[in-house]
Motif scaffolding. Structure first.
Motif, PDB file in Angstrom:
ATOM      1  N   HIS A 163       0.838  -1.211   0.000  1.00 53.31           N
ATOM      2  CA  HIS A 163       0.000   0.000   0.000  1.00 53.31           C
ATOM      3  C   HIS A 163       0.867   1.253   0.000  1.00 53.31           C
ATOM      4  O   HIS A 163       0.411   2.317  -0.404  1.00 53.31           O
ATOM      5  CB  HIS A 163      -0.944   0.007   1.201  1.00 53.31           C
ATOM      6  N   ASN A 164       2.077   1.119   0.500  1.00 48.97           N
ATOM      7  CA  ASN A 164       2.991   2.253   0.476  1.00 48.97           C
ATOM      8  C   ASN A 164       4.400   1.726   0.724  1.00 48.97           C
ATOM      9  O   ASN A 164       4.697   1.235   1.817  1.00 48.97           O
ATOM     10  CB  ASN A 164       2.607   3.267   1.555  1.00 48.97           C
ATOM     11  N   ARG A 301      -2.919  13.324   5.239  1.00 47.70           N
ATOM     12  CA  ARG A 301      -1.828  13.306   6.222  1.00 47.70           C
ATOM     13  C   ARG A 301      -0.906  14.457   5.837  1.00 47.70           C
ATOM     14  O   ARG A 301      -0.674  14.708   4.642  1.00 47.70           O
ATOM     15  CB  ARG A 301      -1.072  11.986   6.147  1.00 47.70           C
ATOM     16  N   GLN A 305       5.114  13.155   1.526  1.00 47.97           N
ATOM     17  CA  GLN A 305       4.487  12.401   0.428  1.00 47.97           C
ATOM     18  C   GLN A 305       3.321  13.169  -0.197  1.00 47.97           C
ATOM     19  O   GLN A 305       3.103  13.121  -1.402  1.00 47.97           O
ATOM     20  CB  GLN A 305       3.956  11.049   0.951  1.00 47.97           C
ATOM     21  N   PRO A 379       0.486   5.780  -4.059  1.00 47.15           N
ATOM     22  CA  PRO A 379       0.195   4.403  -4.482  1.00 47.15           C
ATOM     23  C   PRO A 379      -1.181   4.285  -5.144  1.00 47.15           C
ATOM     24  O   PRO A 379      -1.311   3.738  -6.235  1.00 47.15           O
ATOM     25  CB  PRO A 379       0.274   3.630  -3.169  1.00 47.15           C
ATOM     26  N   CYS A 380      -2.203   4.772  -4.476  1.00 50.43           N
ATOM     27  CA  CYS A 380      -3.517   4.851  -5.126  1.00 50.43           C
ATOM     28  C   CYS A 380      -4.136   6.202  -4.807  1.00 50.43           C
ATOM     29  O   CYS A 380      -4.411   6.996  -5.683  1.00 50.43           O
ATOM     30  CB  CYS A 380      -4.446   3.729  -4.664  1.00 50.43           C
ATOM     31  N   LEU A 382      -7.145   7.607  -1.955  1.00 47.08           N
ATOM     32  CA  LEU A 382      -8.593   7.379  -1.874  1.00 47.08           C
ATOM     33  C   LEU A 382      -9.326   8.707  -1.872  1.00 47.08           C
ATOM     34  O   LEU A 382     -10.473   8.804  -2.290  1.00 47.08           O
ATOM     35  CB  LEU A 382      -8.933   6.586  -0.598  1.00 47.08           C
TER      36      LEU A 382
HETATM   37  C1  GLC Z   1      -1.699   4.149   1.522  1.00 46.88           C
HETATM   38  C2  GLC Z   1      -1.331   4.940   0.279  1.00 46.88           C
HETATM   39  C3  GLC Z   1      -2.579   5.366  -0.496  1.00 46.88           C
HETATM   40  C4  GLC Z   1      -3.482   4.163  -0.724  1.00 46.88           C
HETATM   41  C5  GLC Z   1      -3.807   3.491   0.593  1.00 46.88           C
HETATM   42  C6  GLC Z   1      -4.691   2.264   0.460  1.00 46.88           C
HETATM   43  O1  GLC Z   1      -2.275   4.981   2.486  1.00 46.88           O
HETATM   44  O2  GLC Z   1      -0.545   6.081   0.603  1.00 46.88           O
HETATM   45  O3  GLC Z   1      -2.206   5.929  -1.732  1.00 46.88           O
HETATM   46  O4  GLC Z   1      -4.673   4.563  -1.352  1.00 46.88           O
HETATM   47  O5  GLC Z   1      -2.606   3.086   1.227  1.00 46.88           O
HETATM   48  O6  GLC Z   1      -4.163   1.330  -0.426  1.00 46.88           O
END
Ligand code: GLC
Length: 501
Positions: A163-164, A301, A305, A379-380, A382
């Motif tokens: 996830h990161n 946050r 990043q 990474p994604c 939300l």
């Molecule tokens: C982490 C990443 C974020 C992602 C989340 C869930 O917090 O920084 O980009 O969406 O994980 O996968």
């Protein structure tokens, strides 16, 4: 198919960031598609109403180096989703899921206790153990290191999701004592060794049957040194097993039509109700109540990043425009202070709430016009997905999942769902904001854009079916080569490392 989804945090019990959302909404979506998915997480302090309905399944001890540690396994069904909890008050009864000096020991304990707990789950014998982020990464290789030869464990395939990659669980070599493993065999480049220390995540990536991350672009990026934070070569080696599957959001948790936490419900068909959210938000935050002033928001946050540095650099120029800026979140002290200063300097135009307040966050998503995410890497993400669900148009830097989910608005074709910029530069970000503001003034164009973003499908459905396919492939694949531990030695080893009572 039976899947054990292993995570350090999961909504609604605890949530430090996006992982908490995903560890709830993805298993929920996978269950909908017919799989028996259950979540296992540490038991943090829980409210009485939950404690009352939990069931204790077993107590057992595990060894952390020379320490004997008592753990228990609990079970709860909540909102149709089965959860297992690993209980150890000393390690886990704390306000935050991580961020402590003994996190290495806490998550070694968790990983060992998850593995040992597999013996007490009754009929539920997972086909796949799906671990998430560094906190749970060790459970993957330790399964083989401790239990190889035991069919309950040998039959379990593994998936690891990043996830990161910034947070890898990197510790000094002295953390090795907790694992009780033969140094010669395990402190090697293809396993635990990371420069002069160890990396939990590295070994998880190396050992998992499949590795995934939370968007296609991020899967590409982390194979490059700038994004890979030292793990790019390991990932390149595993590139055939590395998949990017974009996150979704839970459309029931985030639903402007019936969300009780926002000021006024609205829908794509009747978006005018969004205006009330805006006016009430302005009122609540002490900003000028005026529907014509665009609100740019960040729910984030406050870390490097997230590109807060860019905002710092752009602030004075941005404030020359007739805009309001609303930011909420917590993080690095430097950024918290910088933002407090800006709020003071631009009273009535900037509102900063240094808090993690779920309700206020929702009100901001619903009441703002533009949602800014100038992340250095993402990474994604939300936030941009939630913002769109509430009719708030994103402005993002083109990186990772932001690049995959937000496409530049094209004024000639009417296509696109937001505003994007490439370089990590104040100039480029400001240009993009200016561009967005210029369309905000054209009411018809803007209303169409709001309609477009509310019409986006960022549910889990598509991605859940990709996970399902991936699981099916994992189950069909031959087992990955594991370490050769002789049967005779296996029993001793298991008894030595993890004994059950
Ligand atoms: C982490 C990443 C974020 C992602 C989340 C869930 O917090 O920084 O980009 O969406 O994980 O996968």
């Amino acid at each position: 198919m039976k899947i054990l989804f292993v995570a350090a945090e999961a909504y609604p019990f605890i949530k430090a960031g996006g992982l908490g959302d995903v560890a709830y909404s993805l298993p929920k979506a996978l269950r909908k598609s017919g799989m028996d998915v259950r979540v296992i997480m540490p038991r943090y302090k829980l409210p009485k109403k939950i404690k009352r309905i939990m069931k204790k399944l077993a107590s057992y001890k595990i060894y952390i180096g020379w320490k004997t540690v008592y753990c228990s396994l609990w079970y709860l069904e909540w909102n149709g989703l089965p959860y297992y909890f690993i209980d150890n008050p000393e390690y886990f009864y704390r306000p935050n899921p991580y961020g402590y000096n003994d996190d290495d020991e806490r998550f070694v304990c968790f990983s060992k206790a998850v593995l040992e707990g597999l013996k007490y789950m009754g009929d539920f014998k997972p086909d796949i153990m799906h671990c998430n982020d560094w906190h749970t990464a060790l459970a993957i290789p330790l399964k083989d290191a401790y239990y190889q030869g035991n069919s309950l464990y040998d039959d379990i395939k593994t998936v690891f999701t990043i996830h990161n990659i910034l947070y890898q669980g990197v510790y000094g070599k002295d953390t090795l004592w907790m694992l009780g493993l033969d140094e010669k065999k395990y402190y090697t480049e293809n396993k635990l060794k990371y420069y002069d220390g160890i990396s939990f995540m590295k070994w998880g990536i190396a050992a998992a049957d499949k590795v995934t991350t939370v968007s296609k672009s991020y899967a590409e990026e982390i194979q490059q040194s700038w994004f890979g934070y030292g793990l790019h070569s390991v990932l390149r080696e595993r590139k055939n097993d590395l998949h990017g599957i974009v996150n979704g959001i839970d459309y029931e948790v985030f639903n402007p039509e019936n969300d009780k936490e926002i000021f006024n419900n609205f829908s794509r068909e009747i978006p005018s109700g969004k205006k009330i959210n805006k006016l009430k938000l302005q009122e609540k935050l002490g900003l000028e109540v005026n529907e014509n002033i665009p609100i740019i928001a960040m729910v984030t946050r406050l870390t490097d990043q997230k590109g807060i540095g860019l905002l710092e650099g752009a602030m004075h120029r941005l404030m020359k425009r007739e805009v309001q800026l609303v930011i909420t979140g917590t993080g690095q002290e430097h950024y918290e202070n910088a933002l407090r200063y800006m709020e003071n300097r631009y009273k009535g135009k900037v509102k900063v709430v240094i808090e993690f307040d779920q309700i206020l966050s929702k009100q901001i998503y619903a009441g703002s016009d533009l949602f800014l995410m100038p992340s250095k890497f993402e990474p994604c993400g939300l936030g941009q997905l939630i913002a769109m669900r509430y009719g708030t148009v994103p402005i993002v830097r083109k990186t990772g999942g932001l690049k995959d989910t937000v496409k530049e608005y094209n004024e000639y074709t009417g296509q696109g769902n937001g505003f994007t910029f490439n370089n990590y530069s104040t100039e480029d970000m400001l240009f993009s904001i200016e561009r967005a503001l210029s369309f905000y003034e054209k009411k018809e164009v803007w209303n169409n854009l709001v309609n477009t973003v509310m019409n986006e499908d960022n549910t889990w459905e598509k991605s859940a079916s990709k996970y399902k396919k991936l699981y099916e492939r994992v189950l069909l694949a031959k087992p990955r080569k594991v370490h050769n531990v002789k049967k005779k030695n296996r029993k001793n080893k298991e008894q030595l490392l993890i004994a059950s009572c």
